[in-house]
Design a protein around this motif. Structure first.
Motif, PDB file in Angstrom:
ATOM      1  N   LYS A  68       0.849  -1.092  -0.090  1.00 44.87           N
ATOM      2  CA  LYS A  68       0.561  -0.037   0.208  1.00 44.87           C
ATOM      3  C   LYS A  68       1.070   1.576   0.137  1.00 44.87           C
ATOM      4  CE  LYS A  68      -3.715  -1.354   2.417  1.00 44.87           C
ATOM      5  NZ  LYS A  68      -5.487  -0.679   3.707  1.00 44.87           N
ATOM      6  N   LYS A  69       0.556   2.255  -0.347  1.00 41.52           N
ATOM      7  CA  LYS A  69       1.446   3.723  -0.948  1.00 41.52           C
ATOM      8  C   LYS A  69       1.076   4.776   0.084  1.00 41.52           C
ATOM      9  CE  LYS A  69       2.354   3.165  -5.828  1.00 41.52           C
ATOM     10  NZ  LYS A  69       2.224   3.811  -7.390  1.00 41.52           N
ATOM     11  N   ASP A  70       0.034   4.405   1.000  1.00 44.07           N
ATOM     12  CA  ASP A  70      -0.731   5.116   1.172  1.00 44.07           C
ATOM     13  C   ASP A  70      -0.265   4.494   2.622  1.00 44.07           C
ATOM     14  OD1 ASP A  70      -2.669   3.111   1.728  1.00 44.07           O
ATOM     15  OD2 ASP A  70      -4.470   4.877   1.662  1.00 44.07           O
ATOM     16  N   GLN A  71       0.071   3.499   3.294  1.00 47.52           N
ATOM     17  CA  GLN A  71       0.293   2.981   4.366  1.00 47.52           C
ATOM     18  C   GLN A  71       1.967   2.428   4.512  1.00 47.52           C
ATOM     19  OE1 GLN A  71      -2.335  -0.140   5.359  1.00 47.52           O
ATOM     20  NE2 GLN A  71      -1.848  -0.386   7.595  1.00 47.52           N
ATOM     21  N   ASP A  72       3.052   2.855   5.051  1.00 50.23           N
ATOM     22  CA  ASP A  72       3.810   2.149   5.240  1.00 50.23           C
ATOM     23  C   ASP A  72       3.997   0.981   6.731  1.00 50.23           C
ATOM     24  OD1 ASP A  72       4.160   3.286   7.914  1.00 50.23           O
ATOM     25  OD2 ASP A  72       5.843   4.488   6.442  1.00 50.23           O
ATOM     26  N   SER A  73       2.928   0.498   7.427  1.00 52.76           N
ATOM     27  CA  SER A  73       3.605  -0.309   8.306  1.00 52.76           C
ATOM     28  C   SER A  73       2.441  -0.268   8.881  1.00 52.76           C
ATOM     29  CB  SER A  73       4.467   0.764   9.339  1.00 52.76           C
ATOM     30  OG  SER A  73       3.734   1.977   9.479  1.00 52.76           O
ATOM     31  N   PHE A  74       2.118  -1.039  10.463  1.00 50.95           N
ATOM     32  CA  PHE A  74       0.610  -1.502  11.440  1.00 50.95           C
ATOM     33  C   PHE A  74       1.653  -1.524  12.369  1.00 50.95           C
ATOM     34  CE2 PHE A  74       2.020  -5.982   9.377  1.00 50.95           C
ATOM     35  CZ  PHE A  74       1.951  -6.351  10.497  1.00 50.95           C
ATOM     36  N   VAL A  75       1.116  -1.876  13.144  1.00 49.36           N
ATOM     37  CA  VAL A  75       1.182  -2.147  15.156  1.00 49.36           C
ATOM     38  C   VAL A  75       0.764  -3.328  15.113  1.00 49.36           C
ATOM     39  CG1 VAL A  75       1.278  -2.183  17.629  1.00 49.36           C
ATOM     40  CG2 VAL A  75       1.239  -0.422  15.406  1.00 49.36           C
ATOM     41  N   MET A  76       1.722  -4.818  15.879  1.00 55.55           N
ATOM     42  CA  MET A  76       0.861  -5.917  16.408  1.00 55.55           C
ATOM     43  C   MET A  76       1.209  -6.102  17.583  1.00 55.55           C
ATOM     44  SD  MET A  76       1.196  -9.404  14.150  1.00 55.55           S
ATOM     45  CE  MET A  76       3.372 -10.105  15.124  1.00 55.55           C
ATOM     46  N   LEU A  77       0.291  -6.698  18.470  1.00 53.93           N
ATOM     47  CA  LEU A  77       0.797  -7.335  19.685  1.00 53.93           C
ATOM     48  C   LEU A  77      -0.116  -8.024  20.165  1.00 53.93           C
ATOM     49  CD1 LEU A  77      -0.717  -3.954  22.305  1.00 53.93           C
ATOM     50  CD2 LEU A  77      -1.451  -4.524  19.937  1.00 53.93           C
ATOM     51  N   ASP A  78      -0.154  -8.732  21.258  1.00 51.21           N
ATOM     52  CA  ASP A  78       0.988  -8.831  21.961  1.00 51.21           C
ATOM     53  C   ASP A  78       2.624 -10.278  20.482  1.00 51.21           C
ATOM     54  OD1 ASP A  78       2.462  -9.135  24.377  1.00 51.21           O
ATOM     55  OD2 ASP A  78       1.553 -10.660  25.017  1.00 51.21           O
ATOM     56  N   ILE A  79       3.561  -9.861  21.281  1.00 55.46           N
ATOM     57  CA  ILE A  79       4.312 -10.198  20.163  1.00 55.46           C
ATOM     58  C   ILE A  79       5.093 -11.274  21.612  1.00 55.46           C
ATOM     59  CG2 ILE A  79       3.984  -8.826  19.200  1.00 55.46           C
ATOM     60  CD1 ILE A  79       7.050  -7.861  19.671  1.00 55.46           C
ATOM     61  N   GLY A  80       5.437 -11.326  22.457  1.00 53.68           N
ATOM     62  CA  GLY A  80       5.763 -12.520  23.236  1.00 53.68           C
ATOM     63  C   GLY A  80       5.363 -12.313  24.870  1.00 53.68           C
ATOM     64  N   LEU A 110       1.383  -8.339   5.365  1.00 49.90           N
ATOM     65  CA  LEU A 110       2.278  -7.083   5.266  1.00 49.90           C
ATOM     66  C   LEU A 110       1.627  -6.695   4.050  1.00 49.90           C
ATOM     67  CD1 LEU A 110       5.586  -9.712   4.491  1.00 49.90           C
ATOM     68  CD2 LEU A 110       4.374  -7.765   6.778  1.00 49.90           C
ATOM     69  N   ASN A 111       0.042  -6.651   3.686  1.00 47.36           N
ATOM     70  CA  ASN A 111      -0.799  -6.053   2.924  1.00 47.36           C
ATOM     71  C   ASN A 111      -1.369  -5.039   3.186  1.00 47.36           C
ATOM     72  OD1 ASN A 111       0.388  -7.667   0.681  1.00 47.36           O
ATOM     73  ND2 ASN A 111      -1.719  -9.125   0.762  1.00 47.36           N
ATOM     74  N   GLY A 112      -1.338  -4.150   4.583  1.00 46.03           N
ATOM     75  CA  GLY A 112      -1.987  -3.497   4.799  1.00 46.03           C
ATOM     76  C   GLY A 112      -3.447  -3.869   5.833  1.00 46.03           C
ATOM     77  N   VAL A 113      -4.023  -4.785   6.028  1.00 42.81           N
ATOM     78  CA  VAL A 113      -4.957  -5.326   6.498  1.00 42.81           C
ATOM     79  C   VAL A 113      -5.766  -4.353   7.350  1.00 42.81           C
ATOM     80  CG1 VAL A 113      -5.109  -7.272   7.621  1.00 42.81           C
ATOM     81  CG2 VAL A 113      -7.079  -7.205   6.129  1.00 42.81           C
ATOM     82  N   ALA A 114      -4.505  -3.812   8.485  1.00 44.66           N
ATOM     83  CA  ALA A 114      -5.229  -3.451   9.339  1.00 44.66           C
ATOM     84  C   ALA A 114      -3.663  -2.520   9.885  1.00 44.66           C
ATOM     85  CB  ALA A 114      -5.735  -4.353  10.657  1.00 44.66           C
ATOM     86  N   ASP A 115      -4.944  -1.813  11.429  1.00 43.23           N
ATOM     87  CA  ASP A 115      -3.089  -0.403  11.834  1.00 43.23           C
ATOM     88  C   ASP A 115      -2.683  -1.272  12.984  1.00 43.23           C
ATOM     89  OD1 ASP A 115      -3.757   1.755   9.164  1.00 43.23           O
ATOM     90  OD2 ASP A 115      -5.711   1.555  10.001  1.00 43.23           O
ATOM     91  N   VAL A 116      -3.772  -1.692  13.741  1.00 38.50           N
ATOM     92  CA  VAL A 116      -3.007  -2.810  15.478  1.00 38.50           C
ATOM     93  C   VAL A 116      -4.181  -4.334  14.420  1.00 38.50           C
ATOM     94  CG1 VAL A 116      -4.007  -2.340  17.137  1.00 38.50           C
ATOM     95  CG2 VAL A 116      -3.289  -0.495  16.584  1.00 38.50           C
ATOM     96  N   VAL A 117      -3.635  -4.876  14.462  1.00 37.73           N
ATOM     97  CA  VAL A 117      -3.462  -6.540  14.724  1.00 37.73           C
ATOM     98  C   VAL A 117      -3.318  -6.670  16.184  1.00 37.73           C
ATOM     99  CG1 VAL A 117      -2.833  -8.893  14.069  1.00 37.73           C
ATOM    100  CG2 VAL A 117      -2.766  -5.817  12.295  1.00 37.73           C
ATOM    101  N   VAL A 118      -4.066  -7.244  16.346  1.00 45.68           N
ATOM    102  CA  VAL A 118      -3.743  -7.909  18.492  1.00 45.68           C
ATOM    103  C   VAL A 118      -4.334  -9.689  17.910  1.00 45.68           C
ATOM    104  CG1 VAL A 118      -5.628  -8.011  20.416  1.00 45.68           C
ATOM    105  CG2 VAL A 118      -5.558  -6.261  19.072  1.00 45.68           C
TER     106      VAL A 118
END
Length: 343
Positions: free
Chosen positions: A131-143, A216-224
């Motif tokens: 996605k050109k309009d989104q370069d990253s997303f957040v994921m938690l909890d990762i451990g 990695l396709n930007g399906v969400a901004d925050v992944v829980v």
């Protein structure tokens, strides 16, 4: 603004930590840096001590030390003293590239949980590649937690929302629940319950279940997700990216002169892809749910990652991301108390 930094943590400490701090100091004149560690090992790498104070820490928690035991026994370690400085109000945030378990334990046992948070979650920022309009997303909890209850994941969603808004400047971030399908009835009993709870949670933009292949396709901004699954997904993404680069390199090297000439022509493209997949540029992993920013970078971090992480911490402090979470859960507690009183 004061940052407490574990100068002894990481594969390249203290040299790369000091280099990174000096670079960050040159970028952010409003930050005072407290470097906790062994003075005789830090000083040789320090070129300019303006806005930098070395605080002697006689002990070092090694990567192989058992986290909780080390926190309790090595009271004069750089990790413990840095976390203690935050607890006592002498610093605004704690940063380390050292023993992950010890950093998390210091955040929980020394700095302490936000009232209303049952289990703080570890979050990381990952790249979006399509996605050109989104370069990253957040994921938690990762451990941070191998086992989680449905209520914990709901709290992760709320904390992730405030983090995405304050640090990533995303308005009304899309929150997705990592699951084995997008349908509402997918997953085990826990995930189905979390899905229903998130639908009922006010002031979050819950978009439903999301699949790992779409991250990695930007399906969400925050992944829980829970800590066990999140850590497995993170390592899978890392491993796949590294394996792909090795496979491409191997094919090029075995492809003869033509393959090597083609690779030389595409060098810029390969570098662009590598840079896009480099999540270290976004900073470190943040322990959300404690009373001050606690940020952990990879043990192999060098100066550039240290600089990026310090910028990340500065954003958290400037935007009061932790205070926003505290206010939210204070309001929830008051609301629950009023409802109970009126019942």
């Amino acid at each position: 603004m004061k940052l407490a930094i574990d100068a002894m943590g990481g594969d390249y400490a203290p040299e790369e930590i000091v280099k990174g701090v000096e670079l960050a100091r040159d970028q952010h004149s409003d930050i005072e840096f407290l470097l906790f560690g062994q003075t005789d090992k830090i000083t040789p790498f320090l070129k300019d001590n303006s806005h930098i104070t070395i605080v002697q820490a006689d002990e070092v928690i090694e990567m192989g030390d058992e986290p909780v035991r080390a926190i309790r026994r090595k009271k004069q370690s750089s990790i413990v003293l840095a976390a203690q400085a935050v607890k006592e109000g002498k610093a605004d945030a704690f940063f380390s590239a050292g023993n992950t378990g010890a950093v998390l334990a210091a955040g929980l046992l020394i700095i302490g949980r936000i009232k209303g948070i049952d289990r703080p979650g570890l979050t990381t920022t990952l790249p979006v590649i399509t996605k050109k309009d989104q370069d990253s997303f957040v994921m938690l909890d990762i451990g941070a937690n191998a086992d989680s209850k449905p209520a914990n994941l709901v709290q992760y969603a709320v904390m992730g929302k405030y983090y995405a808004e304050s640090v990533m400047n995303i308005t009304n971030p899309r929150i997705g629940l990592l699951n084995n399908g997008t349908e509402a009835d997918k997953g085990d009993k826990v995930h189905r319950e979390v899905h229903d709870l998130l639908l009922e949670t006010e002031n979050i933009n819950f978009i439903g279940n999301v699949e790992s292949r779409e991250l990695l396709n930007g399906v969400a901004d925050v992944v829980v997700t829970d800590g066990f699954t999140g850590n497995a997904v993170l390592k899978t993404v890392e491993g796949t990216a590294l394996s792909m680069f090795k496979m491409i390199k191997g094919s090029i090297m075995s492809g003869g002169v033509g393959g090597k000439l083609g690779a030389a022509m595409l060098k810029g493209t390969f570098n662009e892809v590598r840079n896009q997949m480099d999540y270290s540029k976004y900073g470190g992993a943040v322990l959300l749910g404690v009373k001050a920013p606690v940020v952990k970078t990879h043990g192999s971090s060098k100066a550039e990652t240290v600089v990026n992480t310090i910028s990340q911490i500065k954003s958290m402090i400037d935007t009061q991301s932790v205070q926003n979470v505290i206010s939210y859960f204070d309001d929830q507690a008051k609301k629950a108390a009023n409802e109970e009183e009126n019942a």
